[in-house]
Design an enzyme around this catalytic site. Structure first.
Site, PDB file in Angstrom:
ATOM      1  CG  ASP A   1       4.910  11.620  11.740  1.00 31.80           C
ATOM      2  OD1 ASP A   1       5.091  12.794  11.366  1.00 31.80           O
ATOM      3  OD2 ASP A   1       5.113  10.636  11.016  1.00 31.80           O
TER       4      ASP A   1
ATOM      5  CE  LYS B   1       3.091   1.772   9.660  1.00 34.08           C
ATOM      6  NZ  LYS B   1       2.918   3.088  10.309  1.00 34.08           N
TER       7      LYS B   1
ATOM      8  CG  LEU C   1      -1.971  -1.097   1.313  1.00 32.58           C
ATOM      9  CD1 LEU C   1      -2.702  -1.019   2.645  1.00 32.58           C
ATOM     10  CD2 LEU C   1      -2.971  -1.003   0.153  1.00 32.58           C
ATOM     11  N   GLY C   2       2.023   1.196   0.615  1.00 26.42           N
ATOM     12  CA  GLY C   2       2.857   2.378   0.685  1.00 26.42           C
ATOM     13  C   GLY C   2       4.222   2.065   1.264  1.00 26.42           C
TER      14      GLY C   2
ATOM     15  N   GLY D   1       7.599   3.881   3.479  1.00 28.37           N
ATOM     16  CA  GLY D   1       8.031   4.985   4.300  1.00 28.37           C
ATOM     17  C   GLY D   1       9.485   4.841   4.684  1.00 28.37           C
TER      18      GLY D   1
ATOM     19  CG  ASN E   1       0.696   9.693   9.952  1.00 27.73           C
ATOM     20  OD1 ASN E   1       0.780   8.776   9.145  1.00 27.73           O
ATOM     21  ND2 ASN E   1       1.752  10.165  10.596  1.00 27.73           N
TER      22      ASN E   1
END
Length: 526
Positions: free
Chosen positions: A148, A54, A31-32, A34, A153
């Site tokens: 954050d 994650k 999905l992504g 970082g 987010n």
């Protein structure tokens, strides 16, 4: 070799782990990515549900001290059960893979949503702000600092529900306070939203999240963060030393009380901010009651809604107006046929520019447009009514019932001028555009809009010399014109038509064409 032990030879940051199974979780797609972890959509096999997993990057997993803190903090975040917080289901590791399995939120983050919908209207802003504030209040109660908070987010679901993500990397306030810019987990990549104490490496408490939330709100409401710079350090220094420009100067349509809330959260010293998010949430809800009324819309549009969505009544009205304009244009000279395309752009501008309440409905008072629109309980709901119905009479009701609110009166006049232009009532349109163009420097945005509208209308009337003169008058304040693709396209059409009719173009018109093409290309590339 078992399914769960199958691993790519490269690290998670370099290789797509799709297909890997980590215990009960089968990774479906990434999905992504970082700086600290990659996120995958996964099936949780036993519970038959989709989750987000994650996976910590391997280079970080080599630090035992960090791993210990990572697990403690993730476990603490897992205890945060709240409707507006992405829920953590499991923290674990298999072989060398460290992961957090959490709730999968369908939708998009606030950053992506703002690229399509910025700046946000009042009701949507209050809805987002109240939900995020509730999430941060919950975290603050148990001493968890997110560290954050930023648009990336904050997730918005298709139904309009808001959820704060990435609490899995938060920190407990009773843990060690050795927080500095070189530590893993500090948001080096997102200095736009960092608190002054975070920049300076001081100890953090929930008021740091409050500041980052204030920066996010400022961005959401004004269209950009309060501070920008060429380097991360340049931005960070501004958080410590520079006061943001008043939000009222960028959004004069907002209630002053709402602007005060944002600036309170943006105070440089933590002790000058709200003592807790409970106090901020109380003030946000007070603005809701005073400006929107006790009846909060039950059917707030979801994040997937766009500014081009309209009611069936508005679509029918605009279709009729466009049909009328097209017939008039077809009956005119052949040179005017190019304006058919421009008219479509103006319709998009008219729909997209409905102020304050784009696409938002309250079924209790928006069921129909009466012959004489009734007065709503406050100017905000009058604007909601006008924006939903979209007729001249609906916008005129703002002027008739709330003449003391000069900003909203001018906003209504701008909408009515557009309606007249669509109907081919050029004399009436010019009268309103001229009135807006005559405003002083304190309302320069409306003055720019009025000049643009006058130039476009004159060109519709084949008065090219007059139109060209107005275009040149607009040049010094061109940047104050609303950021809207359709208006830029209309001005491009106007300038091109004027040049074709008048022959050799003046240098200023050439400058205009280059400027408008550049701005249009920049917007379309976003």
């Amino acid at each position: 070799m078992s399914e769960q032990s199958k691993q790519p030879s490269k690290r998670s940051g370099e290789t797509d782990l799709t297909g890997l199974q980590l215990g009960d979780f089968r990774l479906l797609r990434r999905l992504g990515r970082g700086a600290m972890a990659d996120v995958y959509l996964a099936d949780q096999i036993r519970l038959k549900r989709r989750v987000a997993v994650k996976i910590l990057k391997r280079e970080l997993a080599d630090d035992p001290a960090y791993l210990h803190r990572f697990e403690l903090e993730a476990q603490a975040a897992a205890s945060l059960v709240h409707a507006n917080i992405v829920q953590i289901y499991e923290v674990g590791h298999i072989d060398d893979w460290r992961y957090i399995a959490q709730e999968y939120v369908q939708g998009q983050n606030l950053r992506d949503w703002l690229q399509r919908n910025s700046p946000v209207d009042l009701i949507r802003a209050l809805s987002i702000m109240s939900q995020v504030a509730a999430a941060l209040h919950k975290a603050g109660e148990v001493g968890v600092v997110h560290r954050d908070i930023k648009p990336e987010n904050i997730m918005i679901t298709p139904s309009g529900e808001v959820k704060v993500a990435d609490f899995g990397l938060a920190r407990l306030t009773h843990e060690s306070n050795d927080n500095n810019l070189t530590q893993i987990g500090v948001t080096l990549g997102t200095p736009l939203y960092m608190s002054p104490e975070q920049v300076e490496g001081k100890s953090l408490d929930p008021r740091s999240d409050q500041y980052s939330f204030g920066v996010t709100c400022y961005h959401m409401l004004s269209g950009e963060p309060p501070f920008n710079g060429e380097t991360a350090l340049a931005v960070a220094v501004q958080h410590v030393k520079t006061q943001p420009a008043p939000l009222e100067s960028r959004r004069p349509d907002l209630p002053p009380a709402l602007c005060r809330i944002v600036h309170t959260m943006l105070a440089k010293e933590p002790q000058r901010r709200y003592a807790s998010m409970r106090d901020a949430l109380r003030d946000i809800r007070r603005v809701q009651r005073e400006c929107v009324g006790q009846s909060w819309p039950d059917d707030l549009p979801g994040a997937e809604a766009t500014l081009d969505e309209t009611s069936s009544l508005e679509r029918e009205s605009i279709t009729k107006q466009l049909d009328l304009l097209m017939k008039k244009q077809a009956a005119g000279r052949a040179a005017r046929n190019r304006w058919i395309f421009a008219a479509v752009g103006l319709v998009a501008f008219f729909v997209a520019g409905v102020a304050v309440a784009w696409g938002i409905q309250d079924q209790k008072f928006l069921l129909a447009s009466p012959a004489k629109p009734r007065r709503q309980e406050n100017v905000w709901r009058q604007l909601l009514f006008a924006g939903e119905v979209g007729t001249k009479d609906a916008w005129q009701s703002v002027i008739d019932y709330y003449p003391e609110n000069k900003y909203y009166v001018n906003l209504a006049k701008a909408k009515i001028a557009q309606i007249y232009l669509l109907d081919g009532q050029y004399r009436q349109a010019l009268s309103l555009f001229d009135e807006l163009a005559g405003l002083g420097a304190e309302q320069v945005e409306f003055r720019a809009f009025g000049l643009a509208g006058r130039s476009i209308t004159l060109c519709f009337q084949q008065k090219h010399e007059e139109s060209a003169a107005v275009v040149n008058e607009l040049w010094p304040i061109r940047d104050k014109l609303a950021e809207n693709q359709a208006m830029y396209r209309l001005l491009q059409q106007t300038i091109s038509a004027n040049r074709e009719k008048l022959g050799a173009a003046k240098k200023s018109n050439e400058d205009w064409e280059a400027y408008l093409k550049e701005r249009t290309s920049a917007r379309e590339s976003q």
